[in-house]
Scaffold this motif. Structure first.
Motif, PDB file in Angstrom:
ATOM      1  N   PRO A 387       0.793  -1.238   0.000  1.00  0.00           N
ATOM      2  CA  PRO A 387       0.000   0.000   0.000  1.00  0.00           C
ATOM      3  C   PRO A 387       0.821   1.282   0.000  1.00  0.00           C
ATOM      4  O   PRO A 387       0.328   2.316  -0.455  1.00  0.00           O
ATOM      5  CB  PRO A 387      -0.838  -0.124   1.282  1.00  0.00           C
ATOM      6  N   LEU A 388       2.057   1.235   0.497  1.00  0.00           N
ATOM      7  CA  LEU A 388       2.821   2.472   0.664  1.00  0.00           C
ATOM      8  C   LEU A 388       3.949   2.654  -0.341  1.00  0.00           C
ATOM      9  O   LEU A 388       4.325   3.784  -0.640  1.00  0.00           O
ATOM     10  CB  LEU A 388       3.413   2.538   2.079  1.00  0.00           C
ATOM     11  N   TYR A 687       8.450   8.016   5.174  1.00  0.00           N
ATOM     12  CA  TYR A 687       7.084   8.125   4.674  1.00  0.00           C
ATOM     13  C   TYR A 687       6.331   9.195   5.456  1.00  0.00           C
ATOM     14  O   TYR A 687       6.399   9.207   6.679  1.00  0.00           O
ATOM     15  CB  TYR A 687       6.349   6.779   4.803  1.00  0.00           C
ATOM     16  N   PRO A 688       5.591  10.082   4.787  1.00  0.00           N
ATOM     17  CA  PRO A 688       5.385  10.163   3.341  1.00  0.00           C
ATOM     18  C   PRO A 688       6.383  11.043   2.608  1.00  0.00           C
ATOM     19  O   PRO A 688       6.374  11.118   1.390  1.00  0.00           O
ATOM     20  CB  PRO A 688       3.993  10.776   3.269  1.00  0.00           C
ATOM     21  N   PHE A 727       0.680  12.142   0.398  1.00  0.00           N
ATOM     22  CA  PHE A 727       0.337  10.835   0.944  1.00  0.00           C
ATOM     23  C   PHE A 727      -0.247   9.988  -0.186  1.00  0.00           C
ATOM     24  O   PHE A 727      -1.152  10.435  -0.888  1.00  0.00           O
ATOM     25  CB  PHE A 727      -0.693  10.944   2.068  1.00  0.00           C
ATOM     26  N   HIS A 728       0.254   8.775  -0.335  1.00  0.00           N
ATOM     27  CA  HIS A 728      -0.249   7.885  -1.380  1.00  0.00           C
ATOM     28  C   HIS A 728      -0.492   6.516  -0.758  1.00  0.00           C
ATOM     29  O   HIS A 728       0.412   5.919  -0.174  1.00  0.00           O
ATOM     30  CB  HIS A 728       0.760   7.765  -2.528  1.00  0.00           C
ATOM     31  N   TYR A 729      -1.713   6.021  -0.882  1.00  0.00           N
ATOM     32  CA  TYR A 729      -2.044   4.713  -0.313  1.00  0.00           C
ATOM     33  C   TYR A 729      -2.784   3.899  -1.370  1.00  0.00           C
ATOM     34  O   TYR A 729      -3.751   4.375  -1.982  1.00  0.00           O
ATOM     35  CB  TYR A 729      -2.924   4.861   0.929  1.00  0.00           C
ATOM     36  N   THR A 730      -2.316   2.677  -1.598  1.00  0.00           N
ATOM     37  CA  THR A 730      -2.927   1.787  -2.578  1.00  0.00           C
ATOM     38  C   THR A 730      -3.712   0.694  -1.866  1.00  0.00           C
ATOM     39  O   THR A 730      -3.145  -0.096  -1.100  1.00  0.00           O
ATOM     40  CB  THR A 730      -1.861   1.146  -3.479  1.00  0.00           C
ATOM     41  N   SER A 739      -6.901   3.340  -5.206  1.00  0.00           N
ATOM     42  CA  SER A 739      -5.882   4.059  -4.444  1.00  0.00           C
ATOM     43  C   SER A 739      -6.419   5.405  -3.997  1.00  0.00           C
ATOM     44  O   SER A 739      -7.437   5.899  -4.506  1.00  0.00           O
ATOM     45  CB  SER A 739      -4.614   4.252  -5.280  1.00  0.00           C
TER      46      SER A 739
END
Length: 977
Positions: A387-388, A687-688, A727-730, A739
């Motif tokens: 996810p990250l 992160y992030p 912030f990027h979350y899948t 996402s």
């Protein structure tokens, strides 16, 4: 002078594009890596190995392989390397290796690649991937001109922008890059090694060569975007490069690379003609003649073709790649399929009606080692995206009920694959260091380790259905991929002994037990083709079942064992076939073809590549630190802009650290006798991460002098600093993308006015602003031949708001004008939906609704929401004291692919990928109006689009027409719409 500057800038752009066009992976912007890696480095004579803490032994192994291979790779390409960074990654199961010209480096995943992609005889994964990528690195670093030449454009550029100069090699068709690397892995690493000696690869080439749609020179050397096989340029490129070297000598590639580097604007065809004395068309004709002769010799080795006696099944989809058929019953098969125009996943096929239906969308691990039990449960392994961290995938085991479609994930990011079952127990292989281990998956998700490999890479395991204590284990040990039949109770001792099945000229694949548990079926890849064999454990007899012209593999027994279902290579596709026992070839394998005795021991104990390098006393491991050396520019490009009738000129400077955790881009320009700057620093070491932008930019416009009511030209200096945290979350990133992206930003900016002297006519005024951008993707689907997503929803929103109300006093000739900026805000948001009413033809409908709402004094122009196609902007920010600050838009776009020509040339480096039509509509309205319909403006249109490559650069251009019925306006449009 101005025209000269524009031409020079165009040249820089042409040089710059191949950086992204040819590298398998690239990044101008840094990206997050998993935390806790404790990065270390090992420096050798030519390399800088960067690796996670605890992987010291693998770092030394990699160093030995690279240093051992360096002299021959350098001789092959003509390139030299010093302190070349090689990053080893131990956190990704979707294995890969790449070299990139920007931030010149190589990165390699330590987890072995899964499936049949690589020739097992080459050796282990590191011996396969590192020499291959080394050839790319040496090729990209050929930066010297011939001794008789005084200067060349790339060599001049290399003094101040080495990465940009390296990108010149990106104009070489990718098939020549990969063909040369495959040539090296075939000739230099191990006997019978490399994809050039591997029937799984070579017969994909042969199957096409024998078809009516044989690849031409462009298709041989340029990667396909929409046609199978997508990776054809590896083996097709190898075939051409191998012929070149056989015909014109081992130095032919090196000389052509140097010639192209010095005369890249003339193309690679010119370089080949200069070295060989023949233009590409003549070369390719001679090459085809030789390939035809070799293929006729190969076909003569296959007197019987059992595929002709098989039942071959067609699906209603195009671009079929079927894998691992399993029998649900005597009349129904389960298989894994990939198609141009259907979903990726598991399907069931009725053998009588040939009806096909989707069971489960899935991204299966490429070994296709899954197991279907008698109660209808399918145990398989699939990739799930982290996810990250971008590009990171881990394997896990699932249980799918074929009848109900219910899917349960049995492990969670545990890196387990190749499941097998027996007596209610579940076993699998787990990625562990360089090799792996056999584990039992317990009900609570825990593991019981049964065996850890220290020498050899496990490929597959299969429990005997009639004897759950017996297990077949497929292992690659020093290039010998062989089968061990072992007992769970004595697994360690059995695997330490000699294999039960090993062959002199072939590797074993795809073990599958007979329903009676007394025989085991497998694939063997010895020339002239990959075929299916059967081993009787009682009689020790090995018989050949299929005799395929090209390849036959991944077979399974019918419930009664009287038929097999398997995969056969047919043209560019892999199709399902069923062969009954009465049509089995039934020929016994001669004992001379079995690898045993002294020869077996020699091969099992083959020295590690690079083991002859004994003195490593000068190789020292130290903690990796990103020191200030990374600030040295890697790319410097000229910057030229037309601004207010003058030229704003300067340079852009960029660099990124080795692990792509930090980067900067700095631009310094001059206009109006002042220096201007724009500096961006991004940090993703945690992160992030964050991004800081500092700038001082000019803008030119005219305003009204309040004392004279005349237009007065101004220059405004905008300077400021902003902080952005992305912030990027899948949620899901396998067959579809789901996402969430969220990017808050805060900034402080100042503006000051000048006349064109330039003399300051105001003080600085300060404005503070906060904003955010967010995007949510849900189930975005792209099939292999989609030119637009065919399913899913995407929502976005941009919100910006000033935090104060600055005032500025501008001094004119006859007085002072005061301007007060009130609170400014912008809200731009909307949603896109993708539908595919005719998915079988890869057609797609996009429907989107969006809104732009702003304060009376706007931040953005309304052109943000107004599309091309209108004669004039129907809703400018203001006109005749009417403020358009609340707009809505409804749009549709329908795509209709017409052709996938997948064709082009080498001498003239143009390659046509696809041609498609679009029909579109846009309706905008003023939401402040009392009558939305009367206030709306609509256009309708359509166009023809062409996707093509210039060298390796993919472009998408369209020509269309838009019509506005209410005003009878017609506009021709060109570009992307």
């Amino acid at each position: 002078m101005k025209n000269t500057g524009v031409l020079f800038l165009l040249l820089m752009m042409i040089l710059f594009i191949p950086i992204s066009a040819t590298a398998q992976y690239f990044s101008f912007y840094p990206h997050n890596r998993p935390t806790g890696q404790d990065w270390q480095q090992l420096k050798t004579e030519h390399f800088r190995i960067i690796f996670p803490g605890g992987e010291d032994s693998l770092a030394y192994r990699a160093a030995r392989i690279l240093e051992n291979s360096y002299p021959s790779a350098s001789e092959l390409t003509g390139g030299t390397l010093t302190n070349f960074p090689v990053v080893l990654r131990n956190y990704n199961d979707l294995s890969n290796g790449f070299v990139t010209t920007f931030n010149f480096r190589s990165e390699v995943d330590l987890s072995p690649i899964k499936g049949k992609a690589m020739n097992p005889k080459t050796g282990d994964w590191l011996e396969t991937v590192l020499p291959h990528e080394l050839v790319h690195a040496a090729h990209y670093n050929v930066q010297q001109v011939r001794s008789e030449q005084k200067i060349s454009i790339p060599n001049f550029i290399s003094y101040f922008s080495p990465d940009l100069a390296r990108s010149v090699h990106g104009f070489v068709p990718v098939g020549l890059h990969e063909g040369l690397a495959v040539y090296y892995e075939t000739e230099e690493i191990a006997p019978q090694g490399g994809r050039g000696e591997y029937t799984f690869s070579t017969n994909r080439f042969n199957a096409n060569f024998g078809s009516s749609y044989r690849w031409n020179m462009g298709q041989t050397l340029i990667p396909s975007d929409y046609s199978l096989p997508r990776n054809r340029h590896y083996i097709a490129g190898y075939s051409f490069v191998d012929w070149l070297h056989d015909t014109y000598g081992e130095s032919v590639s090196k000389e052509a690379i140097r010639m192209h580097y010095s005369h890249f604007m003339l193309g690679y065809g010119y370089a080949l003609s200069s070295v060989t004395g023949k233009w590409p068309r003549v070369l390719f004709n001679e090459y085809e003649e030789e390939m035809n002769r070799r293929e006729q010799e190969r076909l003569q080795e296959i007197p019987i073709n059992t595929t002709e006696k098989s039942s071959l099944f067609e699906t209603p989809f195009k671009g079929e790649q079927a894998h691992g058929p399993k029998w649900i019953s005597d009349s129904e098969l389960l298989f894994y399929g990939s198609f141009y125009n259907s979903l990726l996943g598991f399907y069931r096929l009725n053998l009588h009606t040939e009806k096909i239906s989707l069971v489960k969308e899935a991204f299966s691990v490429g070994d296709y080692n899954y197991e279907l039990t008698e109660n209808g449960n399918l145990y398989y392994s699939s990739y799930s995206r982290h996810p990250l961290y971008p590009g990171v995938y881990l394997t896990d085991i699932h249980r799918l009920n074929v009848a109900s479609g219910q899917d349960i994930t049995l492990t969670k990011r545990k890196r387990v694959f190749a499941p097998t079952t027996g007596s209610g127990r579940i076993f699998g292989l787990q990625t562990h260091e360089e090799n792996g281990r056999i584990v039992e998956v317990l009900e609570d998700g825990a593991f019981n380790t049964l065996y850890t490999f220290t020498a050899g890479n496990p490929v597959s395991i299969k429990i005997n259905p009639r004897n759950p204590e017996q297990i077949a284990v497929l292992v690659n040990r020093r290039g010998v991929q062989a089968l061990w039949i072992a007992a769970l109770s004595s697994l360690g001792d059995d695997l330490a002994g000699d294999p039960d099945l090993a062959f002199l000229n072939g590797s074993v694949h795809d073990p599958e037990w007979h329903p009676n548990g007394e025989k085991i079926m497998f694939t063997m890849d010895a020339p002239p083709a990959m075929n299916v064999f059967e081993y009787d454990l009682g009689s020790w007899e090995i018989t050949q079942i299929t005799s395929s012209v090209y390849n036959a593999y991944e077979a399974s027994y019918s419930p009664g064992g009287d038929s097999i279902a398997y995969v056969v290579q047919t043209g560019d596709e892999q199709k399902l076939a069923v062969l009954s026992r009465e049509h089995f070839l039934g020929e016994a394998v001669p004992e001379a073809e079995i690898l045993q005795g002294a020869e077996l021991q020699v091969r099992l104990n083959r020295p590690l590549l690079g083991s002859e390098i004994e003195d490593t006393s000068e190789w020292e491991i130290s903690p990796y630190r990103s020191d200030l050396s990374w600030l040295k520019p890697r790319i410097i490009i000229p910057v030229l802009r037309e601004n207010a009738g003058a030229t704003q000129a300067g340079a852009g400077i960029s660099s990124v650290d080795v692990l792509s955790g930090q980067s900067y881009y700095s631009e310094v320009t001059g206009i109006q006798n002042r220096l201007w700057y724009d500096f961006t620093y991004a940090n993703k070491t945690f992160y992030p991460g964050f991004e800081i932008n500092a700038y001082s930019d000019p803008s030119f416009f005219a305003t009204t002098d309040p004392t004279t009511n005349e237009q007065f030209p101004l220059m405004r200096q905008d300077r400021g600093i902003s902080l952005t945290i992305p912030f990027h979350y899948t949620f899901k990133g396998d067959t579809r993308l789901s996402s969430f992206y969220f990017e808050p930003e805060i900034s402080a900016e100042q503006f000051k006015y000048y006349d064109l002297s330039p003399t300051a006519i105001s003080d600085f005024a300060t404005r503070y602003k906060a904003g955010t951008f967010a995007q949510l993707n849900l189930g975005i689907l792209n099939l292999p031949r989609d030119v637009q997503p065919s399913a899913g929803i995407s929502m976005f929103g941009l919100l910006e708001h000033t935090l104060n109300e600055p005032t500025v006093d501008i001094t004119f000739e006859n007085g002072i004008g005061r301007t007060t900026f009130g609170k400014q805000w912008t809200a731009y948001y909307g949603a896109f939906a993708y539908l595919s009413p005719l998915r079988r033809w890869n057609q797609s409908l996009r429907v989107d609704l969006r809104f732009l709402q702003q304060s009376t004094s706007p931040i953005y122009g309304n052109s943000t929401i107004v599309p091309m196609g209108f004669a004039v902007n129907p809703f400018p920010n203001s006109i005749n004291d009417t403020i358009f600050n609340n707009l809505g838009r409804f749009s549709t776009r329908y795509t209709i692919p017409l052709l996938y020509p997948d064709n082009g040339g080498l001498t003239v480096p143009l390659y046509l990928s696809s041609i498609y039509l679009t029909a579109f509509s846009h309706t905008l309205t003023n939401l402040n109006s009392g009558d939305l319909l009367a206030s709306s403006r609509s256009i309708f249109g359509g166009g023809l689009h062409v996707q093509f490559k210039l060298s390796n650069i993919l472009l998408d251009l369209g020509v269309g027409v838009a019509y506005e019925p209410s005003r009878k306006n017609t506009q021709f449009i060109f570009g992307q719409f």
